[in-house]
Design an enzyme around this catalytic site. Structure first.
Site, PDB file in Angstrom:
ATOM      1  CE  LYS A   6      -3.954  -2.320   2.106  1.00 49.35           C
ATOM      2  NZ  LYS A   6      -5.067  -2.182   3.064  1.00 49.35           N
ATOM      3  CE1 TYR A  46      -9.353  -3.157  -0.151  1.00 51.11           C
ATOM      4  CE2 TYR A  46      -8.450  -1.257  -1.265  1.00 51.11           C
ATOM      5  CZ  TYR A  46      -8.279  -2.383  -0.487  1.00 51.11           C
ATOM      6  OH  TYR A  46      -7.028  -2.738  -0.032  1.00 51.11           O
ATOM      7  CG  ASN A  97      -3.747  -2.512   6.447  1.00 50.25           C
ATOM      8  OD1 ASN A  97      -3.593  -2.097   5.302  1.00 50.25           O
ATOM      9  ND2 ASN A  97      -4.681  -3.389   6.756  1.00 50.25           N
ATOM     10  CG  HIS A 155      -5.405  -6.449  -0.262  1.00 47.53           C
ATOM     11  ND1 HIS A 155      -6.612  -6.382   0.402  1.00 47.53           N
ATOM     12  CD2 HIS A 155      -5.563  -7.371  -1.255  1.00 47.53           C
ATOM     13  CE1 HIS A 155      -7.469  -7.212  -0.182  1.00 47.53           C
ATOM     14  NE2 HIS A 155      -6.857  -7.816  -1.187  1.00 47.53           N
ATOM     15  CD  GLU A 198      -8.717  -9.337  -3.701  1.00 44.37           C
ATOM     16  OE1 GLU A 198      -9.600  -9.026  -2.888  1.00 44.37           O
ATOM     17  OE2 GLU A 198      -7.591  -9.770  -3.353  1.00 44.37           O
TER      18      GLU A 198
HETATM   19  P1  CMP Z   1      -7.435  -4.733   3.343  1.00 50.27           P
HETATM   20  O1  CMP Z   1      -6.977  -6.096   3.728  1.00 50.27           O
HETATM   21  O2  CMP Z   1      -6.786  -4.114   2.156  1.00 50.27           O
HETATM   22  O3  CMP Z   1      -9.017  -4.782   3.078  1.00 50.27           O
HETATM   23  C1  CMP Z   1      -9.880  -3.690   3.350  1.00 50.27           C
HETATM   24  C2  CMP Z   1      -9.175  -2.552   3.991  1.00 50.27           C
HETATM   25  O4  CMP Z   1      -9.998  -1.608   4.617  1.00 50.27           O
HETATM   26  C3  CMP Z   1      -8.303  -3.072   5.120  1.00 50.27           C
HETATM   27  O5  CMP Z   1      -7.222  -3.776   4.595  1.00 50.27           O
HETATM   28  C4  CMP Z   1      -7.986  -1.802   5.882  1.00 50.27           C
HETATM   29  O6  CMP Z   1      -6.857  -1.128   5.386  1.00 50.27           O
HETATM   30  C5  CMP Z   1      -9.217  -0.971   5.609  1.00 50.27           C
HETATM   31  N1  CMP Z   1      -9.991  -0.862   6.844  1.00 50.27           N
HETATM   32  C6  CMP Z   1     -10.631  -1.839   7.514  1.00 50.27           C
HETATM   33  N2  CMP Z   1     -11.232  -1.346   8.608  1.00 50.27           N
HETATM   34  C7  CMP Z   1     -10.971  -0.021   8.617  1.00 50.27           C
HETATM   35  C8  CMP Z   1     -11.313   1.031   9.488  1.00 50.27           C
HETATM   36  N3  CMP Z   1     -12.058   0.813  10.589  1.00 50.27           N
HETATM   37  N4  CMP Z   1     -10.880   2.271   9.175  1.00 50.27           N
HETATM   38  C9  CMP Z   1     -10.146   2.491   8.062  1.00 50.27           C
HETATM   39  N5  CMP Z   1      -9.786   1.521   7.185  1.00 50.27           N
HETATM   40  C10 CMP Z   1     -10.193   0.281   7.481  1.00 50.27           C
END
Ligand code: CMP
Length: 139
Positions: free
Chosen positions: A11, A51, A114, A117, A128
């Protein structure tokens, strides 16, 4: 039967922090091989489409803005039991809950930023991977 591919994105936070190399090394050390990879920046429309399953969630707008805010690395990885093993390697979505040694524990900054993904099912891994890459059958 569990499939042998998963899809990942490094990311914008991981790219900005110059952590592409260290994160790919962890993936290799975890037994994953790279089948396809590209460096790109998603448009807002593309991030929203990728998403779309989260469209009704309160964090959707933030997620789309975040994921289109800077370059990413998209990749298809292969290993036996790829989806489950990769989720174990990256750790919990919220890095404050991720186990020691996991990629998110080591590199993620927050639940939105984070670092990586990982697909949550074999079906989504295929969807995906196809979102970013065509002609994967060549591999
Ligand atoms: P990812 O595994 O890419 O799939 C969906 C993404 O949404 C997740 O990682 C997080 O980065 C994001 N996400 C999930 N919960 C939250 C939240 N409460 N606030 C902001 N982003 C979120």
């Amino acid at each position: 039967m569990a499939g042998n591919i998963t899809f990942t994105m490094l990311k914008p936070d991981a790219v900005e922090a110059n952590n592409i190399g260290p994160i790919l090394a962890k993936m290799n050390e975890g037994g994953f091989r790279i089948l396809a990879m590209k460096y790109l920046r998603l448009s807002k429309e593309q991030a929203g489409q990728f998403y779309a399953v989260h469209k009704e969630r309160p964090f959707y707008g933030e997620l789309v803005n975040y994921m289109s805010g800077g370059p990413i690395v998209a990749a298809v990885l292969t290993k036996d039991n790829a989806v489950a093993d990769f989720r174990k390697l990256i750790g919990a979505t919220d890095p404050s809950k991720a186990e020691e040694g996991t990629i998110r524990k080591l590199f993620a900054k927050s639940i939105a930023a984070n670092a990586v993904h990982g697909s949550d099912s074999d079906e989504n891994a295929g969807i995906e991977a196809n979102f970013f890459f065509s002609q994967l059958e060549r591999f």
